[in-house]
Design a protein around this motif. Structure first.
Motif, PDB file in Angstrom:
ATOM      1  N   UNK A  32       0.857  -1.045   0.178  1.00  0.00           N
ATOM      2  CA  UNK A  32      -0.358  -0.104  -0.466  1.00  0.00           C
ATOM      3  C   UNK A  32       1.179   1.259   0.085  1.00  0.00           C
ATOM      4  N   UNK A  33       0.425   1.858  -0.815  1.00  0.00           N
ATOM      5  CA  UNK A  33       1.357   3.668  -0.587  1.00  0.00           C
ATOM      6  C   UNK A  33       1.768   4.177   0.747  1.00  0.00           C
ATOM      7  N   UNK A  34       1.785   3.946   1.306  1.00  0.00           N
ATOM      8  CA  UNK A  34       2.087   4.112   2.793  1.00  0.00           C
ATOM      9  C   UNK A  34       2.935   3.608   4.039  1.00  0.00           C
ATOM     10  N   UNK A  51     -10.652  -2.432  -0.479  1.00  0.00           N
ATOM     11  CA  UNK A  51     -10.373  -1.079  -0.207  1.00  0.00           C
ATOM     12  C   UNK A  51      -9.892  -0.505   1.025  1.00  0.00           C
ATOM     13  N   UNK A  52      -8.745   0.158   1.259  1.00  0.00           N
ATOM     14  CA  UNK A  52      -8.486   0.222   3.231  1.00  0.00           C
ATOM     15  C   UNK A  52      -9.020   1.831   3.043  1.00  0.00           C
ATOM     16  N   UNK A  53      -9.210   2.599   4.387  1.00  0.00           N
ATOM     17  CA  UNK A  53      -9.959   3.393   4.819  1.00  0.00           C
ATOM     18  C   UNK A  53      -9.006   3.827   5.951  1.00  0.00           C
ATOM     19  N   UNK A  54      -9.095   5.035   6.035  1.00  0.00           N
ATOM     20  CA  UNK A  54      -8.432   5.983   7.283  1.00  0.00           C
ATOM     21  C   UNK A  54      -7.144   4.990   7.953  1.00  0.00           C
ATOM     22  N   UNK A  72      -5.771   9.314   9.555  1.00  0.00           N
ATOM     23  CA  UNK A  72      -5.883   9.776   8.422  1.00  0.00           C
ATOM     24  C   UNK A  72      -7.143  10.238   7.535  1.00  0.00           C
ATOM     25  N   UNK A  73      -7.855  10.531   6.840  1.00  0.00           N
ATOM     26  CA  UNK A  73      -8.848  10.483   5.733  1.00  0.00           C
ATOM     27  C   UNK A  73      -8.893  10.040   4.881  1.00  0.00           C
ATOM     28  N   UNK A  74      -7.394   9.010   4.494  1.00  0.00           N
ATOM     29  CA  UNK A  74      -7.271   8.024   2.825  1.00  0.00           C
ATOM     30  C   UNK A  74      -7.717   7.434   2.803  1.00  0.00           C
ATOM     31  N   UNK A  80      -7.664  -6.273  -8.164  1.00  0.00           N
ATOM     32  CA  UNK A  80      -7.112  -7.860  -7.586  1.00  0.00           C
ATOM     33  C   UNK A  80      -6.118  -8.413  -9.261  1.00  0.00           C
ATOM     34  N   UNK A  81      -6.759  -7.524 -10.205  1.00  0.00           N
ATOM     35  CA  UNK A  81      -6.633  -7.815 -11.235  1.00  0.00           C
ATOM     36  C   UNK A  81      -5.957  -7.345 -12.047  1.00  0.00           C
ATOM     37  N   UNK A  82      -5.404  -5.522 -11.722  1.00  0.00           N
ATOM     38  CA  UNK A  82      -4.302  -4.862 -12.861  1.00  0.00           C
ATOM     39  C   UNK A  82      -3.309  -4.802 -11.818  1.00  0.00           C
ATOM     40  N   UNK A  83      -3.805  -5.306 -10.694  1.00  0.00           N
ATOM     41  CA  UNK A  83      -2.843  -5.255  -9.143  1.00  0.00           C
ATOM     42  C   UNK A  83      -2.048  -3.737  -8.517  1.00  0.00           C
ATOM     43  N   UNK A  84      -2.429  -2.738  -8.706  1.00  0.00           N
ATOM     44  CA  UNK A  84      -2.170  -1.437  -9.219  1.00  0.00           C
ATOM     45  C   UNK A  84      -2.830  -0.749  -8.337  1.00  0.00           C
ATOM     46  N   UNK A  85      -2.573  -0.383  -6.357  1.00  0.00           N
ATOM     47  CA  UNK A  85      -3.546   0.789  -6.180  1.00  0.00           C
ATOM     48  C   UNK A  85      -3.813   2.569  -6.649  1.00  0.00           C
ATOM     49  N   UNK A  86      -4.865   2.679  -6.185  1.00  0.00           N
ATOM     50  CA  UNK A  86      -5.205   3.742  -6.393  1.00  0.00           C
ATOM     51  C   UNK A  86      -5.481   4.451  -5.524  1.00  0.00           C
ATOM     52  N   UNK A  87      -4.632   5.375  -5.058  1.00  0.00           N
ATOM     53  CA  UNK A  87      -5.810   6.741  -4.003  1.00  0.00           C
ATOM     54  C   UNK A  87      -6.720   7.823  -4.660  1.00  0.00           C
ATOM     55  N   UNK A  88      -7.809   7.057  -4.279  1.00  0.00           N
ATOM     56  CA  UNK A  88      -8.915   7.556  -4.305  1.00  0.00           C
ATOM     57  C   UNK A  88      -9.752   8.955  -3.358  1.00  0.00           C
ATOM     58  N   UNK A  89     -10.549  10.391  -3.894  1.00  0.00           N
ATOM     59  CA  UNK A  89     -10.393  10.620  -3.150  1.00  0.00           C
ATOM     60  C   UNK A  89     -10.945  10.844  -1.371  1.00  0.00           C
ATOM     61  N   UNK A  90     -10.198  11.650  -0.848  1.00  0.00           N
ATOM     62  CA  UNK A  90     -10.199  12.049   0.386  1.00  0.00           C
ATOM     63  C   UNK A  90     -11.566  11.751   1.474  1.00  0.00           C
ATOM     64  N   UNK A  91     -11.208  10.910   2.556  1.00  0.00           N
ATOM     65  CA  UNK A  91     -12.457  11.065   3.310  1.00  0.00           C
ATOM     66  C   UNK A  91     -13.060  11.896   4.061  1.00  0.00           C
TER      67      UNK A  91
END
Length: 105
Positions: A32-34, A51-54, A72-74, A80-91
C-alpha cells in the motif's frame, strides 16, 4: 436406528490434511502506498477490489500522551486484476480503529 449409524465403523469417513505449503506458488503483492508505520485502518473487498480507509501514521501514543500519531482520511483501492493501488478522494472525516463494510447492490 440413528444410534446404529453413528457406531457403524464401515460408514466412517476419514480425511487427511496436508499441512505442507508450497511457497513458490505465492508471489508478493505491491505494498500500500503508505509508510511502514501505517496502522489502525479498516479494509473490505467488493468484487475484485480491496478498499482501505483511514488509519494512523506516526509513533504510537503512550499512556501519558507522548509520541505523535496523525489520524488519516485517506481511501485507497487495490485492483486485484491489474495489481495496482489507486488513491481515491479523501474522506470528509479522519478515522482510525473503525470498521469498513462492502456491499454490492
Amino acid at each position: 436406528n440413528n444410534n446404529n449409524n453413528n457406531n457403524n465403523n464401515n460408514n466412517k469417513t476419514t480425511m487427511s490434511v496436508d499441512n505442507e505449503v508450497d511457497l513458490t506458488l505465492w508471489e508478493p503483492l505491491p505494498s500500500i502506498p503508505k509508510p511502514d508505520d501505517f496502522r489502525g485502518y479498516a479494509a473490505t473487498t467488493i468484487r475484485d477490489t480491496v478498499y482501505i480507509s483511514g488509519g494512523l501514521l506516526g509513533s504510537a501514543l503512550t499512556s501519558r500522551g507522548e509520541g505523535k500519531s496523525v489520524v488519516q482520511n485517506t481511501l485507497f483501492a487495490y485492483n486485484m486484476e491489474t495489481r495496482q493501488w489507486t488513491e481515491l478522494p479523501k474522506m470528509k472525516y479522519c478515522r482510525w480503529g473503525h470498521r469498513l463494510v462492502g456491499q454490492v447492490g
